[in-house]
Design an enzyme around this catalytic site. Structure first.
Site, PDB file in Angstrom:
ATOM      1  N   GLY A  43       0.854  -1.059   0.014  1.00  0.00           N
ATOM      2  CA  GLY A  43       0.035   0.052  -0.120  1.00  0.00           C
ATOM      3  C   GLY A  43       0.811   1.282  -0.055  1.00  0.00           C
ATOM      4  O   GLY A  43       0.522   2.196  -0.739  1.00  0.00           O
ATOM      5  N   CYS A  44       1.916   1.397   0.946  1.00  0.00           N
ATOM      6  CA  CYS A  44       2.783   2.454   0.927  1.00  0.00           C
ATOM      7  C   CYS A  44       3.509   2.752  -0.552  1.00  0.00           C
ATOM      8  O   CYS A  44       3.737   3.806  -0.801  1.00  0.00           O
ATOM      9  CB  CYS A  44       3.770   2.046   2.031  1.00  0.00           C
ATOM     10  SG  CYS A  44       2.947   2.042   3.489  1.00  0.00           S
TER      11      CYS A  44
END
Length: 158
Positions: A43-44
């Site tokens: 996600g990052c």
């Protein structure tokens, strides 16, 4: 706590190149301060790629993007190199800024309590006032949401 309308907490942190940044350094321009849990996680990475790929659009609205996580400068250097990041990502290994923005939260990891970082962002105006707090961030959609808000704000000022 409602952050909008509040003065953003100032800080001094190092980026992936070891350069120091403080929020006060950016007075006179808008800042998108985004917090993320960890370098090189799925996600990052998606979120950082979105900021990288659409940075020109954000800059056209006068916005400086600053990412913050509790990873080290060394970790940030590897992440920035791997993803060709074109904006500063700031290291907060002591959690001072995460605490100031109330983003260090107890979460459950593998059935045990652990401190985690909330994925949240703050759009800060030229005087250092938080104009928009994004408390629920979806990495794939976040930059588009910010750009919509900036376009709406620009239209109300015209």
């Amino acid at each position: 706590m409602s952050w909008e309308g509040q003065q953003a907490p100032d800080f001094r942190l190092q980026d992936q190149d070891g350069n120091e940044h403080s929020l006060a350094d950016y007075r006179g321009q808008k800042v998108l301060l985004y917090f993320y849990p960890r370098d090189s996680t799925p996600g990052c990475t998606v979120e950082a790629q979105q900021f990288r790929d659409r940075l020109d659009e954000l800059e056209a609205h006068g916005v400086q993007v600053l990412g913050v996580s509790r990873d080290t400068v060394k970790s940030h250097r590897k992440f920035a190199d791997k993803e060709s990041l074109n904006f500063p990502i700031l290291a907060d290994p002591e959690h001072d800024v995460l605490k100031a923005y109330n983003l260090l939260k107890e979460k459950t990891m593998f059935g045990k309590p652990a401190l985690g970082v909330n994925r949240e962002s703050f759009l800060i105006d030229e005087q250092g006032v938080i104009r928009k707090h994004y408390a629920k961030v979806k990495p794939e959609e976040h930059v588009g949401e910010i750009l919509e808000d900036l376009a709406s704000a620009d239209n109300t000022l015209s």
